[in-house]
Design a protein around this motif. Sequence first.
Motif, PDB file in Angstrom:
ATOM      1  N   LEU A 115      18.273  91.697 -20.606  1.00 44.98           N
ATOM      2  CA  LEU A 115      17.044  90.950 -20.337  1.00 44.98           C
ATOM      3  C   LEU A 115      16.898  89.681 -21.192  1.00 44.98           C
ATOM      4  CD1 LEU A 115      14.451  90.652 -18.772  1.00 44.98           C
ATOM      5  CD2 LEU A 115      13.331  92.227 -20.367  1.00 44.98           C
ATOM      6  N   PRO A 116      17.166  89.725 -22.508  1.00 37.23           N
ATOM      7  CA  PRO A 116      17.003  88.484 -23.290  1.00 37.23           C
ATOM      8  C   PRO A 116      17.875  87.339 -22.783  1.00 37.23           C
ATOM      9  CG  PRO A 116      17.195  90.383 -24.749  1.00 37.23           C
ATOM     10  CD  PRO A 116      17.539  90.866 -23.374  1.00 37.23           C
ATOM     11  N   VAL A 117      19.139  87.636 -22.452  1.00 37.20           N
ATOM     12  CA  VAL A 117      20.056  86.578 -22.016  1.00 37.20           C
ATOM     13  C   VAL A 117      19.728  86.121 -20.598  1.00 37.20           C
ATOM     14  CG1 VAL A 117      22.477  85.974 -21.627  1.00 37.20           C
ATOM     15  CG2 VAL A 117      21.853  87.415 -23.575  1.00 37.20           C
ATOM     16  N   ILE A 118      19.326  87.040 -19.732  1.00 41.78           N
ATOM     17  CA  ILE A 118      18.950  86.656 -18.363  1.00 41.78           C
ATOM     18  C   ILE A 118      17.767  85.695 -18.384  1.00 41.78           C
ATOM     19  CG2 ILE A 118      17.941  87.511 -16.214  1.00 41.78           C
ATOM     20  CD1 ILE A 118      19.649  90.042 -16.573  1.00 41.78           C
ATOM     21  N   LEU A 119      16.733  86.032 -19.135  1.00 36.52           N
ATOM     22  CA  LEU A 119      15.560  85.157 -19.196  1.00 36.52           C
ATOM     23  C   LEU A 119      15.909  83.810 -19.816  1.00 36.52           C
ATOM     24  CD1 LEU A 119      12.720  87.647 -20.218  1.00 36.52           C
ATOM     25  CD2 LEU A 119      13.271  86.767 -17.945  1.00 36.52           C
ATOM     26  N   ASP A 120      16.713  83.825 -20.869  1.00 36.58           N
ATOM     27  CA  ASP A 120      17.134  82.563 -21.480  1.00 36.58           C
ATOM     28  C   ASP A 120      17.948  81.725 -20.495  1.00 36.58           C
ATOM     29  OD1 ASP A 120      17.679  80.709 -23.753  1.00 36.58           O
ATOM     30  OD2 ASP A 120      19.718  81.443 -23.506  1.00 36.58           O
ATOM     31  N   SER A 121      18.807  82.374 -19.713  1.00 35.69           N
ATOM     32  CA  SER A 121      19.622  81.655 -18.723  1.00 35.69           C
ATOM     33  C   SER A 121      18.742  81.024 -17.649  1.00 35.69           C
ATOM     34  CB  SER A 121      20.638  82.603 -18.087  1.00 35.69           C
ATOM     35  OG  SER A 121      21.530  83.119 -19.057  1.00 35.69           O
ATOM     36  N   ILE A 122      17.731  81.758 -17.199  1.00 37.12           N
ATOM     37  CA  ILE A 122      16.804  81.212 -16.206  1.00 37.12           C
ATOM     38  C   ILE A 122      16.083  79.991 -16.777  1.00 37.12           C
ATOM     39  CG2 ILE A 122      14.683  81.686 -14.921  1.00 37.12           C
ATOM     40  CD1 ILE A 122      15.669  84.593 -14.639  1.00 37.12           C
ATOM     41  N   HIS A 123      15.683  80.076 -18.027  1.00 36.04           N
ATOM     42  CA  HIS A 123      15.017  78.931 -18.664  1.00 36.04           C
ATOM     43  C   HIS A 123      15.954  77.729 -18.743  1.00 36.04           C
ATOM     44  CE1 HIS A 123      12.334  82.063 -20.894  1.00 36.04           C
ATOM     45  NE2 HIS A 123      11.973  81.898 -19.632  1.00 36.04           N
ATOM     46  N   GLN A 124      17.237  77.980 -19.035  1.00 28.49           N
ATOM     47  CA  GLN A 124      18.202  76.878 -19.090  1.00 28.49           C
ATOM     48  C   GLN A 124      18.348  76.222 -17.720  1.00 28.49           C
ATOM     49  OE1 GLN A 124      21.897  77.103 -21.290  1.00 28.49           O
ATOM     50  NE2 GLN A 124      21.288  79.045 -22.215  1.00 28.49           N
ATOM     51  N   VAL A 125      18.444  77.025 -16.676  1.00 34.17           N
ATOM     52  CA  VAL A 125      18.560  76.470 -15.325  1.00 34.17           C
ATOM     53  C   VAL A 125      17.331  75.637 -14.994  1.00 34.17           C
ATOM     54  CG1 VAL A 125      18.640  77.069 -12.875  1.00 34.17           C
ATOM     55  CG2 VAL A 125      20.113  78.278 -14.490  1.00 34.17           C
ATOM     56  N   GLU A 126      16.163  76.139 -15.339  1.00 33.47           N
ATOM     57  CA  GLU A 126      14.922  75.417 -15.057  1.00 33.47           C
ATOM     58  C   GLU A 126      14.835  74.099 -15.822  1.00 33.47           C
ATOM     59  OE1 GLU A 126      11.972  79.185 -14.001  1.00 33.47           O
ATOM     60  OE2 GLU A 126      12.147  78.478 -16.071  1.00 33.47           O
ATOM     61  N   SER A 127      15.500  74.029 -16.976  1.00 29.05           N
ATOM     62  CA  SER A 127      15.485  72.786 -17.756  1.00 29.05           C
ATOM     63  C   SER A 127      16.605  71.839 -17.350  1.00 29.05           C
ATOM     64  CB  SER A 127      15.596  73.103 -19.251  1.00 29.05           C
ATOM     65  OG  SER A 127      16.861  73.670 -19.555  1.00 29.05           O
ATOM     66  N   GLY A 128      17.412  72.245 -16.363  1.00 35.62           N
ATOM     67  CA  GLY A 128      18.460  71.380 -15.851  1.00 35.62           C
ATOM     68  C   GLY A 128      19.815  71.568 -16.491  1.00 35.62           C
ATOM     69  N   SER A 129      20.006  72.659 -17.229  1.00 29.76           N
ATOM     70  CA  SER A 129      21.283  72.927 -17.892  1.00 29.76           C
ATOM     71  C   SER A 129      21.898  74.199 -17.331  1.00 29.76           C
ATOM     72  CB  SER A 129      21.077  73.072 -19.401  1.00 29.76           C
ATOM     73  OG  SER A 129      22.274  73.456 -20.054  1.00 29.76           O
ATOM     74  N   PHE A 130      23.189  74.160 -17.032  1.00 29.72           N
ATOM     75  CA  PHE A 130      23.860  75.360 -16.517  1.00 29.72           C
ATOM     76  C   PHE A 130      24.198  76.291 -17.676  1.00 29.72           C
ATOM     77  CE2 PHE A 130      27.666  77.751 -15.192  1.00 29.72           C
ATOM     78  CZ  PHE A 130      27.119  78.393 -14.087  1.00 29.72           C
ATOM     79  N   PRO A 131      23.855  77.578 -17.594  1.00 31.53           N
ATOM     80  CA  PRO A 131      24.080  78.507 -18.706  1.00 31.53           C
ATOM     81  C   PRO A 131      25.525  79.000 -18.794  1.00 31.53           C
ATOM     82  CG  PRO A 131      22.996  79.650 -16.915  1.00 31.53           C
ATOM     83  CD  PRO A 131      23.104  78.208 -16.481  1.00 31.53           C
ATOM     84  N   ALA A 132      26.438  78.091 -19.049  1.00 26.78           N
ATOM     85  CA  ALA A 132      27.831  78.497 -19.242  1.00 26.78           C
ATOM     86  C   ALA A 132      27.955  79.355 -20.491  1.00 26.78           C
ATOM     87  CB  ALA A 132      28.727  77.267 -19.349  1.00 26.78           C
ATOM     88  N   MET A 133      27.164  79.024 -21.509  1.00 28.36           N
ATOM     89  CA  MET A 133      27.137  79.821 -22.736  1.00 28.36           C
ATOM     90  C   MET A 133      25.725  79.750 -23.302  1.00 28.36           C
ATOM     91  SD  MET A 133      26.879  77.746 -25.659  1.00 28.36           S
ATOM     92  CE  MET A 133      26.999  75.990 -26.024  1.00 28.36           C
ATOM     93  N   THR A 134      25.454  80.577 -24.300  1.00 31.22           N
ATOM     94  CA  THR A 134      24.170  80.519 -24.975  1.00 31.22           C
ATOM     95  C   THR A 134      24.385  80.210 -26.442  1.00 31.22           C
ATOM     96  OG1 THR A 134      22.182  81.722 -25.651  1.00 31.22           O
ATOM     97  CG2 THR A 134      24.165  83.044 -25.266  1.00 31.22           C
ATOM     98  N   PRO A 135      23.709  79.197 -26.976  1.00 28.94           N
ATOM     99  CA  PRO A 135      23.845  78.897 -28.403  1.00 28.94           C
ATOM    100  C   PRO A 135      23.122  79.902 -29.290  1.00 28.94           C
ATOM    101  CG  PRO A 135      22.211  77.449 -27.385  1.00 28.94           C
ATOM    102  CD  PRO A 135      22.838  78.243 -26.277  1.00 28.94           C
ATOM    103  N   HIS A 136      22.326  80.797 -28.685  1.00 27.54           N
ATOM    104  CA  HIS A 136      21.525  81.732 -29.469  1.00 27.54           C
ATOM    105  C   HIS A 136      22.316  82.939 -29.971  1.00 27.54           C
ATOM    106  CE1 HIS A 136      18.052  79.423 -28.393  1.00 27.54           C
ATOM    107  NE2 HIS A 136      18.163  79.678 -27.104  1.00 27.54           N
TER     108      HIS A 136
END
Length: 620
Positions: free
Chosen positions: A52-73
Amino acid sequence: MLFRLGLSRLVAIVGRHLAFLVGLLVLFGLLLCIEWSAPYFFGIDDSYQQFLPVILDSIHQVESGSFPAMTPHQSMGMPVFATGTYSVTYPGIYLACWIARLCGSEQYFMEIYAILHIVAGYAVTYVLLCRMKVESLIAACAAASFVLGAYVIFQGRTWYYTYPVLVFLPLLVAATIALLQRPTTPGRIAWWGFLCGVYFHAGNSQLWVYTMFFCGLIFLAKVTVSRVWMQKWVALAAAAILAFVIASPLLIAQYQLVHDVDRSGTSWASMQSCFWNYVLWGSEGYPAYTGSLLFGAALVSLMLRKWNVWAAMGVVAILCSLGKPGGIWYIMADSPVFEKFQHPFKFVLFATFFMLVHGAVYVDWTRTLRLAAVLNLVLLVLFVAHHAAGFQGDLPYTPITQTTEELLGSERIYSFASMRRVGDRYAQSMTNNFASYYGKNSISSYSDGLTYELAEQIQQRQHIETRPLEALQAYGCRWIIVHESFEMVQAEPEQYAFSLEEVQRQRPIFKALEPHLTKRHREAHFTIYELPDVAPLAFPQGSPRQPLPIEVTGSGMRVQLEGLAPEQNDVVVNFLMRPGYAATQGKKRLAIMPDEWGRIQVTLDNHKEDVVISYGPIHW
């Protein structure tokens, strides 16, 4: 007149599918009762601390215009898209998140995601059975028994990627049969390829491979009696090409990420010691109960030699779920592709599907056992309601205090905590993947058997274990969080044996750091310490006291070159060097390599243009 005709037609349709509608009410009623008695029922264990944490973060990245290839978190740039387990290219996660927001909180994601797939799975399984000429009452009861089965309800809440199987398994089985038994058309070919391709993006390649395995067996079993068998093979090949095209972005990225990871099927966790959980209420072993009567009727029919393709698939799935004693899994464990998979009990989902379909067909054929389907669903509903009542879930995540929020900022964290939930406010320990939910940056991540076993992350952990102070300073870990679970596991090792090994491994690291730590903030369940002299996220090689401005997204980093001396031609970017990274200045491609700590090191072409480091999950 038209209104009356339309109304009479609607009444006829409702009458014909009244059993389906009643079953839908039962479905919603049970799920609502579960949520009322046990809020956030579908978000525990791995769904809570990994997905859940990574899925929600990935959705936020997509919404901000960035593809979630990786997470800096997580883990200094943990791959996300290429793992496949976070479903970032599966439309279902975005729909579930949107509905969860309408319901008041993104933390309802797992509940919405599960319920959407359970309801859709019920509908498509019902349609499949009706097309097989099974009476609607029996079809509704069998379909509901499948999607409300113990494995779905109690195991699925741990592994959220279980739920798409409820939809795609019956759809793909139906599409395979249609491809075989009905005229070959471009539409049927495209439908099979589309389903297969989209399904690969739904979160778990192991379950996808198992689905393809059974669809392949069904195809082989039926194509041999087809008069146009060559045409059917050509149709399947065309559909497979389309499926590959749709799946290929993730398929190629996933292969490149994990092909060297040792995932030999080391876990033999199976139904060997709990086989009777398929037909009886059992509290030991893995959940598999789907009601006693339909599965039992399927077993009886086998003894009466009432075999068909559904029975054959069910028996194969049962044997696979038994692990070594079943024989098939033993062969799979040494076979290409299958050798990467673990946990034979995951075949329970397939065994229950095929055996319930066969049981429904058999009960419908007897004409005297139809009530068995209704009683089967009643038993299952009672079972699920009883075992779900009063369950205490892991969610929701509690917000961190403003003091902690401001103190941690965007600087890196290393956590000392149990790897499984122990104590209160466990998510605030920032262990596993919780940092992604809170928007913080941890240098570790959940031990998922994929990214956790990549060579660069293994090397990182080795550095931390052998040279704790120097390594954590090099990796920029300013904040050390010690959660109460770290001490609780040591104080009561027998009670928390499931986390003892990891905590014991962490203990020498903490002892080495302790003399250098300064306590900065104390809350009821954790303490935050500061580690001095940590490296920034970007700096000239050899000058960690000279931070460079850096911007980080899910697709890479941009480093601004400010105040560099003429001789400073190498820059360290404090993320783990992984295959897929490329560095450029303008149109010039730069040399990029790991430094002694495994961090990204770039050789500059000039001191004027920004350095852009992009992460491509597909690389050549």
